[in-house]
Design an enzyme around this catalytic site. Structure first.
Site, PDB file in Angstrom:
ATOM      1  N   GLU A 102      35.453  40.214  40.218  1.00 43.89           N
ATOM      2  CA  GLU A 102      36.093  39.717  41.439  1.00 43.89           C
ATOM      3  C   GLU A 102      37.509  39.223  41.178  1.00 43.89           C
ATOM      4  O   GLU A 102      38.437  39.529  41.925  1.00 43.89           O
ATOM      5  CB  GLU A 102      35.236  38.603  42.052  1.00 43.89           C
ATOM      6  CG  GLU A 102      35.892  37.832  43.187  1.00 43.89           C
ATOM      7  CD  GLU A 102      36.163  38.678  44.418  1.00 43.89           C
ATOM      8  OE1 GLU A 102      36.793  38.159  45.349  1.00 43.89           O
ATOM      9  OE2 GLU A 102      35.762  39.858  44.445  1.00 43.89           O
ATOM     10  N   HIS A 105      40.018  41.994  40.513  1.00 41.69           N
ATOM     11  CA  HIS A 105      40.382  42.578  41.806  1.00 41.69           C
ATOM     12  C   HIS A 105      41.466  41.742  42.485  1.00 41.69           C
ATOM     13  O   HIS A 105      42.446  42.282  43.020  1.00 41.69           O
ATOM     14  CB  HIS A 105      39.131  42.663  42.677  1.00 41.69           C
ATOM     15  CG  HIS A 105      39.390  43.178  44.061  1.00 41.69           C
ATOM     16  ND1 HIS A 105      39.852  44.441  44.315  1.00 41.69           N
ATOM     17  CD2 HIS A 105      39.248  42.583  45.280  1.00 41.69           C
ATOM     18  CE1 HIS A 105      39.987  44.616  45.621  1.00 41.69           C
ATOM     19  NE2 HIS A 105      39.635  43.498  46.217  1.00 41.69           N
ATOM     20  N   HIS A 174      38.646  44.756  56.111  1.00 43.17           N
ATOM     21  CA  HIS A 174      39.376  44.619  54.847  1.00 43.17           C
ATOM     22  C   HIS A 174      39.555  45.985  54.187  1.00 43.17           C
ATOM     23  O   HIS A 174      40.634  46.317  53.684  1.00 43.17           O
ATOM     24  CB  HIS A 174      38.603  43.670  53.927  1.00 43.17           C
ATOM     25  CG  HIS A 174      39.319  43.307  52.665  1.00 43.17           C
ATOM     26  ND1 HIS A 174      40.609  42.842  52.637  1.00 43.17           N
ATOM     27  CD2 HIS A 174      38.916  43.335  51.357  1.00 43.17           C
ATOM     28  CE1 HIS A 174      40.972  42.605  51.387  1.00 43.17           C
ATOM     29  NE2 HIS A 174      39.961  42.901  50.594  1.00 43.17           N
ATOM     30  N   HIS A 290      27.014  57.883  60.367  1.00 43.16           N
ATOM     31  CA  HIS A 290      28.032  58.216  59.368  1.00 43.16           C
ATOM     32  C   HIS A 290      27.798  59.614  58.802  1.00 43.16           C
ATOM     33  O   HIS A 290      28.739  60.409  58.666  1.00 43.16           O
ATOM     34  CB  HIS A 290      28.001  57.177  58.244  1.00 43.16           C
ATOM     35  CG  HIS A 290      28.909  57.493  57.091  1.00 43.16           C
ATOM     36  ND1 HIS A 290      30.275  57.587  57.205  1.00 43.16           N
ATOM     37  CD2 HIS A 290      28.641  57.754  55.778  1.00 43.16           C
ATOM     38  CE1 HIS A 290      30.813  57.882  56.036  1.00 43.16           C
ATOM     39  NE2 HIS A 290      29.840  57.994  55.148  1.00 43.16           N
TER      40      HIS A 290
END
Length: 388
Positions: A102, A105, A174, A290
């Site tokens: 994390e 990133h 995001h 999808h």
């Protein structure tokens, strides 16, 4: 978060940006502004792929606060808190590995932010040196400025992703804003490429073919945007394996599905809007939509690639678009057949980012070739001379 830790965090972001900045500055030749634009494209692509890896490894809450990790600048300093959380829940959202995934990133995202700040400052300095004169708006600083404000918005959604505990609509936005940032950076890079190497004037027949392709190129972008939103919704709701066979879903063409709960946007992860557990049929609906819309994507993007194949300056883009489109369909099916292996899922995420790049460049090249007069191209050749 204490001011000292915030400063350390900012310095880490600056350090992440300094390496590519030094590489651009030390590069041979001129046109450093153009090189910086493409460096931003490269690292934004990397950020999107690593962001997918972060999400797919359930590391989004590896540091459960923002922008630091338990109020510290890096997981080393937060080791005690991370160890305590990991001891309490060894397979939970907070572990040493997930914390580092994390924070790496976030470091990469901050580095890109500082790169974009540098690009924006350089663009305004060039604009001032030219006294605000541009040829066909080619040297306009507004696109780099838009990139700067967009990356701020993207950072805000990154913060809300953590503080709202991976709420699906926030995580999906995001992702979409990250893809948009990539498209904007690629558009800027394409603009700089054409400033450096403007193409020849188009024959009337070629211009007519390009004009007929333009609506299809924009439609390809719109269809891809919808599919990105649907794919993000699948990923953020962990609905990848809701259909564990292909081309059927749970052995049926149309399985039991709950569209109402599946596509309610404002709700917690794994919950309905009323706070109950999300039924499996809702996950099935998310996956099924999808999967079936992918057929529309293949049709529209495939047609756009086929139409662009024989047009001037578009053969390479069309070939790469067709290749990536095929690979994206393959990795999507393979993700289901091989029970969601991490490597293939990350490749599928990377393929989506590549499609964004290629569809953006297809649209830019069509728009540029139609919108730039031969005499304007001759003036534009001189523009990159100031890009140093």
């Amino acid at each position: 978060m204490q001011a000292t830790n915030f400063i350390l965090l900012a310095l880490t972001g600056i350090l992440a940006a300094s390496v590519p900045l030094c590489m651009v500055w030390m590069a041979t030749g001129t046109h450093r502004y153009r090189k910086l634009a493409w460096v931003i494209v490269f690292f934004t692509f990397d950020l999107i792929v690593f962001g997918g890896f972060t999400r797919l490894t359930d590391s989004g809450l590896g540091c459960p606060d923002w922008p630091g990790c338990y109020g510290e600048a890096n997981p080393f300093l937060a080791h005690e808190h991370i160890a305590a959380a990991e001891a309490l829940m060894p397979t939970g959202p907070v572990t040493k590995v997930k914390a580092w995934i994390e924070m790496i990133h976030r470091f990469l995202a901050m580095g890109i932010g500082f790169l974009i700040i540098g690009l924006m400052i350089a663009s305004w300095m060039q604009w001032r040196r030219s006294n605000g004169r541009t040829e066909g708006r080619a040297a306009s600083p507004w696109l780099p400025t838009l990139l700067f404000f967009w990356v701020i918005v993207q950072g805000a959604f990154g913060a809300w992703t953590v503080t709202l505990k991976l709420q699906p609509v926030i995580v999906t936005l995001h992702l979409l804003f990250g893809m948009t940032l990539l498209a904007l950076a690629a558009w800027l890079g394409g603009r700089e490429d054409h400033l450096l190497r403007p193409g020849p004037a188009l024959a009337p027949l070629e211009a007519a073919k390009l004009r007929s392709l333009r609506p299809l190129a924009w439609l390809a972008g719109a269809v891809l945007l919808v599919q990105l939103a649907l794919g993000g919704w699948v990923s953020t709701n962990y609905a990848t394996l809701a259909c564990n066979d292909f081309p059927l879903c749970q052995g049926q063409i149309v399985p039991e599905m709950d569209f109402e709960h599946g596509f309610t946007l404002w709700r917690e992860l794994g919950k309905t809007a009323a706070g109950h557990y999300l039924p499996f049929s809702a996950l099935t609906a998310i996956h099924w939509v999808h999967r079936n819309f992918a057929a529309v994507v293949v049709l529209v993007l495939g047609l756009a690639a086929w139409r662009a194949w024989r047009l001037p300056g578009l053969h390479g883009t069309a070939r790469n678009l067709a290749l990536v489109l095929f690979m994206q369909a393959f990795t999507g099916v393979a993700t289901v057949f091989f029970n969601f292996p991490l490597a293939i899922a990350v490749l599928h995420n990377a393929g989506a980012a590549l499609l964004v790049l290629l569809v953006t460049m297809l649209n830019y090249k069509v728009q540029y070739q139609l919108g730039t007069k031969p005499q304007a191209r001759a003036h534009a050749v001189a523009a990159p001379a100031g890009h140093s």
